[in-house]
Design an enzyme around this catalytic site. Structure first.
Site: not given
Lengths: 420, 433
Positions: B67, B70-71, B142
């Site tokens: 993840h 991905e960012h 997040e």
């Protein structure tokens, strides 16, 4: 194509070969009244789960499954000074299935059964169903507060419309009203909805217009007392900033801001306001996204939205509670920057392209056509797709700066972490 | 190019594998204004132990790295890919699941420029110490936001019960502690291992001309060099087939108005990928509808008793290597809710045996739902999962649904619904003192 079925009752048929389903929406619209909001929400719950022909949810679910998984739902919403109670059904177009069933005709019949043959005994809604739905509506209203983003937005709305209860409470009602509503009075109120509310029927898909029209004409709608409602509610500018704070056991704080912005749907400054909002906080290219979230790492989300039926703008941000003052200051700086024209022509062009992309993309959703038909009927401000695109393209930097000058910060709601 | 006609739906799919290994699927939709493209790598949150490309030994990476990667893909030395998409009027996004990472855009104009932007930003990594550190703050926020979300906590609580020794139990984004350990070198190692075209697929649907789009993609890929693909070695714990590792019950307190509860069932038997996976998913969905769908006897009974309400829902998660069921809802009486669901599962024969008519109706409903999804470019693209279902699309599903028999459903139920695979997880309101 549009047919007036009675005074205040309109059928709009949008024929399109793009979609593999057909959609039918019936919308009941009335002036927003504080005392009617919860009643209308409860009616949608009742209509969505029962009727004389489908007395319980299982019978209703079987009817829908037999229409190849037709999607049926009911809901309520507020637009400016109006409240809508809406029923919608979508069915597959039978040409994509191995069947001879006339699914669109069945779906229209289904909706008419739901609306005109509710589950009623002795002039009141069936008591057991009514009791169950009161419990369910109460539970669902209470659960909304578990979603902190939603809760903070609702608290801001209360602050923005202080002294105007019909605008303050959620469009789905409040639990305190439920104790005073009974099955008999609610049924009597529903009869008034059927007789007095403005009705929009919208059919979108690859349908036979004459057949659809005949099926709705057969209902025999009666004239409504009025055929036009006021579309806008004008927010009163407070002229100063008032913030309400609350503490809850949370790890991420929420800061929601409300602004007076007297720009209304397709009125003066409207297209410039759309560009302004995208530039300020409405897109990933916006000042709020780039500076508050990306550059300063102050927020997980920070965005703005317009309500051009009430003349307000809202900002919502998820932040670290200790950074409240910093976030408030940096949001204000972004607004000041736009007032001063501190943005490039390139960015302005990209913002417009983004708006155009969203507009053209929305034409790929069947629901867009229904929503637009409803707004057109409410505002009588219809334009073509090409005109819309031209209006956006024609917006200048100066016009965007002028909109920023119209914005006044009025209210804040700060939901901080750290327990009671 | 393989061309597949779905005559009943008036749709055609075009598929090919490029010389560098990338699988490309295109599905033109007449009358649409928008094009949606999604570039996916078979790499998700559970892949935290693997042999990095060019190395020989297994290494354990910090949870949340897929993840995080991905960012970070969006940020380049001198620009941000979001901005490039913005210049061409596109909306871009990305998401990481347990087994996949996907990058996507949708746009009504400048399709060629947007496709090239997608391929270029995902195929050109740039990570630096400074940008990696900054991202930790954004992802930390997040993670905190999800920690406040009771539905998210409920879901991961149940996964923790069902998979206490498997990386599935970790939040896809990791934890504040785990992501603190991520370095730019880690990101490069993960990137080189999983972002080879051979491990990726591109799905494009909407307004497009297949020949033209394929030519653009080929021209773009021809300019880039990729090393020979090294088959990926990942380490994941094997499923314990008697379910003895499952935690049967846990409960936490949160500031919620009503209790939330979930009953989970872990799929103990392996599901073969390909056509059988697609058929298995359809079969389980039919079974769920027979047991607790709104057309079932159970549903009406429990609804009328107030045990379940409109918050009730169920889901079947099927991925390569694992599968599980969840039944969740809000209730004032979580124990009663759980008992009712478990009774329904254990007595599945009552809801399934002899229900040929109900099965026929449910099949109609499910085939109709495929027609609904055909309207949505996002649904058509996101339903595609090469790793799990091979090169099948949404439009292959109706024939599979139509072929299901009650015997198929009974066979699935007998294997899946075993008592030792069942678990409960509850979130109770904080008692106000």
């Amino acid at each position: 194509m549009q047919v007036q079925l009675a005074k205040g009752v309109q059928l709009t048929t949008v024929t399109s070969h793009q979609f593999k389903t057909n959609q039918i929406i019936v919308n009941f619209r009335a002036p927003l009244r504080r005392d009617e909001i919860t009643k209308r929400a409860l009616i949608t719950n009742l209509l969505e789960t029962s009727s004389a022909d489908y007395p319980d949810q299982r019978a209703l679910a079987h009817a829908l499954a037999n229409m190849y998984g037709a999607a049926f739902g009911a809901g309520v919403s507020r637009k400016g000074p109006t409240h809508s109670l809406q029923l919608a059904i979508t069915v597959p177009n039978e040409r994509y299935l191995d069947t001879d069933d006339a699914l669109t005709a069945s779906a229209i019949q289904f909706l008419q059964n739901i609306i005109y043959r509710p589950l009623v005994k002795d002039s009141q809604f069936d008591q057991a169903t009514f009791d169950r739905q009161v419990i369910n509506l109460k539970a669902s209203i209470e659960s909304v507060t578990d979603d902190k983003q939603y809760y903070a937005a609702q608290k801001l709305n209360e602050a923005l419309f202080d002294g105007m209860p019909a605008q303050q409470i959620p469009s789905y009602g409040v639990t305190t009203d439920l104790a005073s509503i009974n099955a008999r009075d609610l049924y009597a109120y529903y009869q008034r909805v059927l007789a007095r509310d403005q009705i929009d029927i919208i059919v979108v898909g690859d349908v036979d217009v004459d057949d659809v029209t005949a099926r709705w004409q057969a209902v025999g709608f009666t004239d409504r007392p009025t055929d036009q409602l006021a579309p806008f509610f004008k927010h009163q500018n407070l002229g100063r900033y008032v913030e309400i704070q609350e503490r809850q056991d949370l790890s991420q704080a929420k800061l929601n801001l409300g602004y007076d912005l007297p720009v209304f749907y397709r009125g003066e400054h409207y297209y410039a306001a759309l560009v302004f909002n995208e530039l300020f906080g409405g897109s990933p290219l916006s000042k709020l996204f780039m500076n508050v979230r990306e550059k300063a790492s102050l927020a997980y989300y920070a965005s703005s939205s317009l309500d051009t039926f009430r003349g307000v703008m809202k900002v919502q941000a998820g932040i670290d509670g200790h950074k409240h003052d910093q976030v408030l200051a940096i949001i204000d700086e972004q607004l000041t920057a736009i007032k001063h024209g501190d943005f490039t022509d390139d960015l302005m062009a990209q913002i417009k392209l983004g708006l155009i992309n969203d507009f053209e993309s929305s034409l790929d959703s069947q629901r867009t056509f229904a929503i637009q038909a409803l707004i057109d009927d409410l505002t009588k401000r219809t334009i073509t797709d090409d005109d819309w695109l031209q209006q956006i393209q024609a917006v200048t930097r100066e016009q965007v700066q002028a909109v920023a000058q119209l914005v006044t910060l009025n209210n804040g709601f700060f939901l901080n972490g750290g327990g009671q | 190019m393989d061309v597949k006609q779905y005559e009943q739906f008036n749709e055609t799919s075009y598929q090919t594998k490029l010389t560098n290994g990338l699988t490309v699927t295109m599905l033109p939709k007449a009358g649409y204004h928008k094009t949606y493209a999604v570039l996916t790598t078979n790499y998700g949150s559970i892949d935290n132990t693997f042999v990095p490309a060019g190395e020989t030994e297994l290494r354990r990476f910090p949870d949340g790295i897929a993840h995080f990667l991905e960012h970070k893909m969006f940020e380049k030395a001198d620009h941000d890919a979001f901005q490039t998409f913005g210049q061409y009027g596109a909306n871009a996004n990305a998401f990481t699941s347990f087994t996949r990472t996907s990058y996507l855009f949708s746009a009504t104009r400048n399709l060629r420029e947007n496709l090239e932007t997608l391929l270029d930003f995902v195929q050109d990594p740039y990570f630096s110490k400074q940008t990696v550190e900054k991202e930790k703050g954004i992802i930390g926020q997040e993670i905190e936001m999800y920690n406040d979300d009771p539905s998210w906590r409920l879901y991961f609580g149940m996964i923790g019960n069902l998979y206490p020794n498997h990386p599935l139990q970790y939040d896809i984004a990791g934890t504040t502690e785990s992501i603190a350990k991520i370095t730019a070198d880690d990101l490069y190692a993960a990137y080189r291992t999983f972002y080879h075209p051979e491990n990726m697929t591109l799905f494009v649907v909407g307004k497009l001309d297949p020949d033209e789009v394929l030519e653009w993609i080929n021209n773009n890929q021809a300019k880039k060099h990729f090393d020979a693909f090294q088959p990926i070695e990942r380490k994941l714990p094997a499923t314990i087939t008697d379910g003895h590792d499952i935690i049967p019950y846990r409960m936490i307190n949160m500031p919620v108005n009503r209790a939330k509860t979930v009953v989970g069932v872990k799929g103990l038997a392996p599901v073969e990928v390909g056509l059988s996976a697609l058929k298995y998913r359809a079969g389980v969905n039919v079974l769920l509808e027979l047991l607790f769908g709104d057309t079932s006897q159970n549903y009406l009974k429990l609804y009328d008793q107030g045990v379940i309400d409109d918050t009730f829902g169920y889901d079947f998660e099927l991925q390569n290597g694992f599968n599980f069921l969840t039944f969740s809802g809000e209730t004032n009486e979580p124990a009663q809710f759980d008992a009712a669901i478990i009774a329904g599962l254990e007595n599945w024969t009552q809801a399934v045996d002899g229900q040929e008519n109900l099965l026929a109706m449910i099949k109609k409903e499910m085939i109709g739902r495929v027609v609904f999804m055909a309207n949505s470019l996002e649904a058509v693209a996101n339903r595609y999962d090469q790793q799990l279902f091979g090169n099948r699309t949404l439009f292959d599903e109706p024939a599979i649904i139509a072929s299901l028999t009650l015997a198929d459903i009974q066979a699935i139920a007998r294997e899946l619904l075993t008592s030792q695979a069942i678990s409960e997880y509850q979130i109770q309101p904080v008692t106000k003192g």
